[in-house]
Design an enzyme around this catalytic site. Structure first.
Site, mmCIF file in Angstrom:
data_model
loop_
_atom_site.group_PDB
_atom_site.id
_atom_site.type_symbol
_atom_site.label_atom_id
_atom_site.label_comp_id
_atom_site.label_asym_id
_atom_site.label_seq_id
_atom_site.Cartn_x
_atom_site.Cartn_y
_atom_site.Cartn_z
ATOM 1 N N GLU A 152 -2.518 6.785 0.859
ATOM 2 C CA GLU A 152 -3.164 5.488 1.151
ATOM 3 C C GLU A 152 -2.840 5.000 2.564
ATOM 4 O OE1 GLU A 152 -1.327 1.922 0.417
ATOM 5 O OE2 GLU A 152 0.070 2.690 -1.097
ATOM 6 N N ASP A 210 -0.921 -13.923 -10.640
ATOM 7 C CA ASP A 210 -0.994 -12.884 -9.605
ATOM 8 C C ASP A 210 -0.651 -11.517 -10.216
ATOM 9 O OD1 ASP A 210 -0.849 -11.227 -7.415
ATOM 10 O OD2 ASP A 210 0.360 -12.584 -6.196
ATOM 11 N N ALA A 215 -4.659 -5.608 -8.673
ATOM 12 C CA ALA A 215 -5.806 -4.836 -9.160
ATOM 13 C C ALA A 215 -5.456 -3.354 -9.334
ATOM 14 C CB ALA A 215 -6.974 -4.990 -8.188
ATOM 15 N N ASP A 216 -4.295 -2.936 -8.820
ATOM 16 C CA ASP A 216 -3.873 -1.539 -9.012
ATOM 17 C C ASP A 216 -3.769 -1.191 -10.506
ATOM 18 O OD1 ASP A 216 -3.597 -1.413 -6.263
ATOM 19 O OD2 ASP A 216 -1.401 -1.327 -6.272
ATOM 20 N N LYS A 238 6.923 -1.798 -7.478
ATOM 21 C CA LYS A 238 7.907 -2.364 -6.539
ATOM 22 C C LYS A 238 8.834 -3.345 -7.253
ATOM 23 C CE LYS A 238 4.746 -2.043 -2.674
ATOM 24 N NZ LYS A 238 3.511 -2.192 -3.481
#
Ligand code: PSU
Length: 304
Positions: free
Chosen positions: A25, A138, A141-142, A159
């Protein structure tokens, strides 16, 4: 109409010959790491994939075209560019249709990899459910992308800035396999263990490749999250990081940082608060993931 997809000559050749490929990415380059370590890391990751016998395909949107495989000049220009858009599923088509330029997140990179015929993707850590999501809502979208697009994503877990138990819950609801590699615990990005048990464990690249192929055989949409622990020598113990993450999160809340800006803000603050130690660990875990992704891609290309 065909998608505005540009495969580099090396990537096009590898796709045509069925050689192992690893997608990479670009948001990690533009928003995840500071210059010049971002460029050095992107180059090292590509070299690591090559050494492991696969072809690297770094993905980004440049002037309205979805590039799969960047030449060295394009990679350097992207690493130095300022104010690059951070593209996820929602903004990818708008950026392409308007001739824009942007870096792809895990979600957008999965979409591009799948379009190009690439099954395996290496990154640092996926996005997930942020701390305080019960009020902010929050959620990256991953997670939804992992449920929709059949690409195996090799990361060092989600993370550690995230709410990891909630991230695991959402992945379970979405039917995404979360596979810890070589241990029972879910890794926590800069640390080998999150203290949570991963839903699944696998010990070899061959097994992970076989599970990827089996999902396709069953006609299941969506990919796999392969959670590969950072090497022991490079990890930062979770207890050292906890206060740093809490401080960075408190600053983000106080400054009203929201939506797409949260992750880059937290990574940058943690980098500053650890005197660069978090960046060294981030680089080490990305290289480690590139090696495993290459081995998985080799098994998918030539099943045992
Ligand atoms: N891995 C890293 N650093 C990063 C990322 C991954 O080591 O910066 C990026 C990926 O592009 C991922 C994004 O999709 O962080 C998550 O952003 P958000 O939380 O806004 O969805």
């Amino acid at each position: 109409m065909t998608p505005p997809l540009t495969l580099s000559p090396e990537v096009a050749d590898a796709v045509a010959k069925g050689r192992p490929l690893v997608a990479l990415e670009s948001t990690i380059i533009t928003h995840g790491m500071p210059w010049p370590q971002n460029l050095e890391t992107a180059q090292k990751v590509e070299a690591t994939v090559r050494e492991a016998g696969a072809v690297p395909a770094t993905i980004a949107v440049l002037e309205g075209r979805l590039h799969v495989g960047l030449d060295p000049e394009r990679l350097e220009a992207l690493a130095q560019a300022r104010d690059v858009a951070k593209l996820s599923r929602a903004d990818l088509a708008v950026c392409l249709a308007t001739g824009g330029t942007g870096a792809t997140t895990v979600a957008a990179t999965m979409i591009a990899a799948h379009l190009a015929g690439i099954s395996v993707f290496a990154t640092g850590g996926i996005g997930g459910v942020h701390k305080g999501a019960e009020t902010s809502f929050d959620i990256s979208a991953d997670l939804q992308e992992l449920a929709a697009t059949p690409v195996t994503v090799v990361a060092a877990g989600a993370k550690a800035i995230l709410d990891l138990p909630k991230t695991l819950e959402v992945l379970e609801t979405l039917g995404v396999p979360v596979i810890a590699v070589g241990q029972d615990a879910l890794p926590a990005f800069w640390s080998r263990s999150s203290g949570l048990r991963a839903p699944l464990r696998m010990d070899t690249a061959a097994e992970i490749a076989a599970a990827h192929v089996m999902r396709g055989t069953l006609g299941l949409p969506g990919g796999q999250l392969v959670a590969n622990p950072i090497p022991e020598a490079d990890e930062i113990p979770a207890e050292d990081l906890a206060p740093v993450i809490a401080q960075a999160q408190a600053e983000a809340d106080a400054q009203g940082i929201a939506a797409k800006d949260v992750t880059p803000f937290l990574l940058q603050r943690i980098f500053e608060l650890t005197d660069g130690r978090s960046l060294d660990a981030n680089i080490a875990l990305v290289l480690n993931n590139a090696r495993l992704a290459s081995a998985i891609a080799a098994h998918i290309a030539a099943p045992a």
